[in-house]
Design an enzyme around this catalytic site. Structure first.
Site, PDB file in Angstrom:
ATOM      1  N   PHE A  23       0.854  -1.187   0.000  1.00  0.00           N
ATOM      2  CA  PHE A  23       0.000   0.000   0.000  1.00  0.00           C
ATOM      3  C   PHE A  23       0.892   1.239   0.000  1.00  0.00           C
ATOM      4  CE2 PHE A  23      -3.109   3.046   1.645  1.00  0.00           C
ATOM      5  CZ  PHE A  23      -4.195   2.729   0.843  1.00  0.00           C
ATOM      6  N   SER A  61       0.756  -1.569   5.841  1.00  0.00           N
ATOM      7  CA  SER A  61       1.582  -1.406   7.041  1.00  0.00           C
ATOM      8  C   SER A  61       1.022  -2.149   8.246  1.00  0.00           C
ATOM      9  CB  SER A  61       1.740   0.080   7.363  1.00  0.00           C
ATOM     10  OG  SER A  61       2.516   0.705   6.360  1.00  0.00           O
ATOM     11  N   ALA A  85       4.348   3.123   4.491  1.00  0.00           N
ATOM     12  CA  ALA A  85       3.965   4.540   4.441  1.00  0.00           C
ATOM     13  C   ALA A  85       2.489   4.648   4.788  1.00  0.00           C
ATOM     14  CB  ALA A  85       4.235   5.123   3.060  1.00  0.00           C
ATOM     15  N   VAL A  86       2.212   5.350   5.874  1.00  0.00           N
ATOM     16  CA  VAL A  86       0.833   5.591   6.291  1.00  0.00           C
ATOM     17  C   VAL A  86       0.606   7.095   6.168  1.00  0.00           C
ATOM     18  CG1 VAL A  86      -0.899   5.261   8.091  1.00  0.00           C
ATOM     19  CG2 VAL A  86       1.029   3.667   7.918  1.00  0.00           C
ATOM     20  N   ILE A  87      -0.340   7.465   5.311  1.00  0.00           N
ATOM     21  CA  ILE A  87      -0.598   8.873   5.025  1.00  0.00           C
ATOM     22  C   ILE A  87      -1.979   9.231   5.564  1.00  0.00           C
ATOM     23  CG2 ILE A  87      -0.800  10.606   3.202  1.00  0.00           C
ATOM     24  CD1 ILE A  87       1.069   8.695   1.514  1.00  0.00           C
ATOM     25  N   ASP A  90      -9.027  11.391   5.838  1.00  0.00           N
ATOM     26  CA  ASP A  90     -10.105  12.138   6.492  1.00  0.00           C
ATOM     27  C   ASP A  90     -10.764  11.388   7.644  1.00  0.00           C
ATOM     28  OD1 ASP A  90      -9.761  14.247   4.722  1.00  0.00           O
ATOM     29  OD2 ASP A  90     -11.122  13.357   3.248  1.00  0.00           O
ATOM     30  N   HIS A  93      -8.726   6.246  10.687  1.00  0.00           N
ATOM     31  CA  HIS A  93      -8.003   5.039  10.278  1.00  0.00           C
ATOM     32  C   HIS A  93      -6.488   5.221  10.428  1.00  0.00           C
ATOM     33  CE1 HIS A  93      -7.379   1.301   8.103  1.00  0.00           C
ATOM     34  NE2 HIS A  93      -6.519   1.930   7.315  1.00  0.00           N
ATOM     35  N   PHE A 118      12.272   0.302  12.464  1.00  0.00           N
ATOM     36  CA  PHE A 118      10.970   0.896  12.162  1.00  0.00           C
ATOM     37  C   PHE A 118      11.131   1.899  11.028  1.00  0.00           C
ATOM     38  CE2 PHE A 118       7.467   3.925  12.849  1.00  0.00           C
ATOM     39  CZ  PHE A 118       6.403   3.040  12.814  1.00  0.00           C
TER      40      PHE A 118
END
Length: 159
Positions: A23, A61, A85-87, A90, A93, A118
């Site tokens: 992702f 992730s 990568a966590v973006i 809205d 989550h 990490f």
């Protein structure tokens, strides 16, 4: 007094596993490239036929800790690198995923005794993630360097 330090030049015999989230692969692919470049420049064989490096892809992730635990517990690796990568979006989550992946990765290292790096970016925007994955600098390189240092350090500290 004994001082323990990891060395980037002692990477020769290290066995490394890298867990990468698919992702946001526009970002994670760049992190992986930077990481592999660092490892290669420090003497790790990163070829597809390498006996020093294994690469595993997970959907996102959130799934990283589970596979990192399996790899760290196998006894085959000196260090595990996690890349994701966590973006922020809205919804809440983002907060859930970031909390669980960070706690999960830390728990794997504590429980297995294997260093787990990490390398999961947590950013507010895609632009911020891209800046950290190659536009301004590539943190993948840093994560590779951390892995080399921790792998070497763990070898130097008596059990």
């Amino acid at each position: 007094m004994t001082v323990f330090e990891g060395r980037f030049t002692d990477a020769g015999g290290l066995r490394i596993a890298v867990v990468v989230a698919r992702f946001n692969d526009l970002v994670t692919g760049k992190l992986l490239s930077g990481c592999l470049d660092c490892l290669s420049r420090h003497g790790i064989d990163v070829a597809e036929t390498s006996s020093q490096l294994d690469l595993a892809w997970v959907p996102g992730s959130f799934e990283i800790p589970l596979l990192a635990k399996r790899l760290a517990s196998s006894g085959r690796y000196d260090v595990v690198i996690t890349l994701g990568a966590v973006i922020r979006g809205d919804t809440p989550h983002f907060d859930v995923v970031v909390a669980e992946v960070s706690k999960g990765v830390a728990a794997v290292a504590r429980e297995s005794g294997v260093p787990v790096i990490f390398g999961v970016l947590t950013t507010d925007t895609l632009q911020q993630a891209l800046e950290r994955a190659g536009i301004k600098s590539n943190l993948g390189w840093n994560y590779g360097l951390q892995a080399l240092e921790m792998g070497s350090l763990m070898r130097s500290v008596p059990a």
